[in-house]
Design a protein around this motif. Structure first.
Motif, mmCIF file in Angstrom:
data_model
loop_
_atom_site.group_PDB
_atom_site.id
_atom_site.type_symbol
_atom_site.label_atom_id
_atom_site.label_comp_id
_atom_site.label_asym_id
_atom_site.label_seq_id
_atom_site.Cartn_x
_atom_site.Cartn_y
_atom_site.Cartn_z
ATOM 1 N N VAL A 82 0.847 -1.190 0.000
ATOM 2 C CA VAL A 82 0.000 0.000 0.000
ATOM 3 C C VAL A 82 0.884 1.240 0.000
ATOM 4 O O VAL A 82 1.740 1.406 0.873
ATOM 5 N N SER A 83 0.672 2.117 -0.998
ATOM 6 C CA SER A 83 1.445 3.356 -1.112
ATOM 7 C C SER A 83 0.545 4.565 -0.878
ATOM 8 O O SER A 83 -0.548 4.655 -1.452
ATOM 9 N N ASN A 84 1.012 5.485 -0.050
ATOM 10 C CA ASN A 84 0.304 6.758 0.120
ATOM 11 C C ASN A 84 0.939 7.863 -0.718
ATOM 12 O O ASN A 84 0.631 9.038 -0.549
ATOM 13 N N GLY A 85 1.834 7.475 -1.621
ATOM 14 C CA GLY A 85 2.530 8.432 -2.461
ATOM 15 C C GLY A 85 3.882 8.837 -1.911
ATOM 16 O O GLY A 85 4.700 9.414 -2.626
ATOM 17 N N THR A 86 4.119 8.521 -0.634
ATOM 18 C CA THR A 86 5.395 8.844 -0.008
ATOM 19 C C THR A 86 6.121 7.603 0.470
ATOM 20 O O THR A 86 7.325 7.464 0.286
ATOM 21 N N THR A 87 5.400 6.688 1.074
ATOM 22 C CA THR A 87 5.972 5.445 1.571
ATOM 23 C C THR A 87 5.095 4.270 1.144
ATOM 24 O O THR A 87 3.926 4.441 0.801
ATOM 25 N N VAL A 88 5.682 3.079 1.183
ATOM 26 C CA VAL A 88 4.955 1.858 0.866
ATOM 27 C C VAL A 88 5.009 0.947 2.089
ATOM 28 O O VAL A 88 6.092 0.695 2.638
ATOM 29 N N THR A 89 3.855 0.481 2.530
ATOM 30 C CA THR A 89 3.787 -0.461 3.642
ATOM 31 C C THR A 89 3.326 -1.817 3.114
ATOM 32 O O THR A 89 2.629 -1.908 2.104
ATOM 33 N N PHE A 90 3.726 -2.876 3.814
ATOM 34 C CA PHE A 90 3.461 -4.238 3.357
ATOM 35 C C PHE A 90 2.721 -5.045 4.409
ATOM 36 O O PHE A 90 2.913 -4.855 5.607
ATOM 37 N N GLN A 91 1.901 -5.949 3.911
ATOM 38 C CA GLN A 91 1.196 -6.894 4.774
ATOM 39 C C GLN A 91 1.275 -8.261 4.115
ATOM 40 O O GLN A 91 0.885 -8.424 2.954
#
Length: 381
Positions: free
Chosen positions: A286-295
């Motif tokens: 999931v990207s908010n345009g600044t960082t990407v988080t993973f699940q």
């Protein structure tokens, strides 16, 4: 090709805009995120892009046996026809369940490299999409702007830029280890300061062609080419991509030995965090345009190895008495291929011991095996 000429211009008018390889930075939106699902389809590839604007792109469709799981996940995540179905190249582990996926949720547009391939499954898929999908096209650049790359806008600043292939403006790569792999669609998905690089089963020849073009390869997330096979993800390519995170899509205990230890080491050398579908199941980014988080769906399939220490408080046991050596008769090596497989292994290969299928073909000569199949990458027969 079997289908009528594919009109890229019509596609551009309805969905895409032509842009340069390195467009001007777009403002980082504050609305919905960009989500990429790397599905667990076993030994194959399938990923779903959901843009902040709700646009959906399915990249590859996994092998035939992945159909039920892929259909189930798409029905949970997609509530309208897919805006685009993108087949990176015409191999069964990427297209095997694509028809099931399209039948389940529908699709507005279909794109593939346009590289002709004799596979019956590929030709059947082309016939199906020609009848069931509104638009069928290749990843051809706009001939009126040959020095730019085809860029598909997915809303709210999200762009999918197609780097390769560029046929007919540029010829397909030929006489490579695998021409179908070498002409995989390579595309970069960008959102604000983050990006994802999708590479299909690209080969070293593909990577070299992209490096020579000096396209913008640097990406936050890399979908590793060819399930982590040893022939791709070369050191110069990884140095240009500089991925913070990499995702390998492959099957648990697969017969090809993917991912290759050399590739894992090269990813480690560039400081890349790694996710694997064979160990962690489906991966959600999931990207908010600044960082990407993973699940990840689950943790590693196997616990980390324990570090065993020797007990130095006990006297060592005396060695057993030596037995006279008996010369063993020389053994003729044999080679084995599993039913439906494209590769052959040494008879003592660990992959064969893990394989679920018991149907296999035995070769007494390596030359006979090599005429029908290629050597596996895990045991190098």
């Amino acid at each position: 090709m079997l289908l009528p000429p594919r009109l890229c211009l019509l596609f551009i008018l309805l969905l895409a805009s032509v842009g340069r390889a390195a467009p001007a930075p777009v403002p980082v939106p504050t609305g919905n995120p960009l989500t990429v699902y790397f599905f667990d389809v076993g030994q194959g590839d399938a990923a779903l892009v959901v843009s902040p604007a709700g646009k959906t792109v399915l990249i590859d469709g996994g092998p035939p046996e992945a159909g039920p799981r892929l259909v189930s996940r798409l029905r949970q995540l997609v509530h309208a026809p897919l805006d685009l179905v993108l087949l990176t190249h015409p191999h069964l582990d990427h297209l095997g369940s694509m028809r099931d996926a399209i039948q389940a949720v529908g699709a507005k547009r279909f794109m593939d490299p346009g590289f002709d391939h004799p596979s019956a499954a590929y030709r059947d898929l082309l016939e199906f999409v020609g009848q069931e999908v509104g638009q069928v096209m290749t990843a051809s650049p706009n001939p009126q702007t040959p020095h730019t790359f085809l860029t598909i806008g997915l809303g709210e600043g999200v762009q999918l830029t197609l780097y390769w292939p560029r046929h007919p403006l540029e010829p397909f790569l030929k006489d490579t280890r695998s021409d179908a792999n070498s002409n995989s669609i390579v595309a970069r998905l960008s959102y604000g300061k983050t990006s994802f690089l999708f590479t299909g089963d690209a080969e070293p020849d593909t990577e070299q062609a992209l490096l020579q073009k000096k396209v913008l390869l640097s990406s936050t997330v890399l979908k590793v080419a060819h399930h982590g096979g040893r022939h791709a993800s070369t050191a110069p390519f990884l140095a240009a991509v500089k991925p913070q995170t990499a995702v390998i899509s492959c099957g648990a205990n697969n017969e090809y030995g993917h991912p290759n230890p050399e590739v894992l080491e090269r990813l480690k050398d560039v400081g890349t965090r790694l996710f694997r579908t064979d160990q962690q199941g489906e991966i959600k980014a999931v990207s908010n345009g600044t960082t990407v988080t993973f699940q990840a769906e689950r943790g590693p399939a196997e616990p980390p190895q324990r570090e065993w220490t020797k007990d130095l408080t006990r006297e060592p046991s005396p060695p057993p008495p030596e037995r006279p050596a008996v010369a063993a008769p020389p053994e003729t090596p044999r080679y084995v291929s599993l039913k439906g497989s494209e590769v052959f292994h040494r008879e003592d290969c660990a992959t064969l011991k893990r394989a679920k299928t018991k149907e296999r073909k035995i070769y007494t000569r390596r030359a006979d095996a090599a005429r029908e199949r290629r050597a596996a990458e895990d045991c190098h027969p």
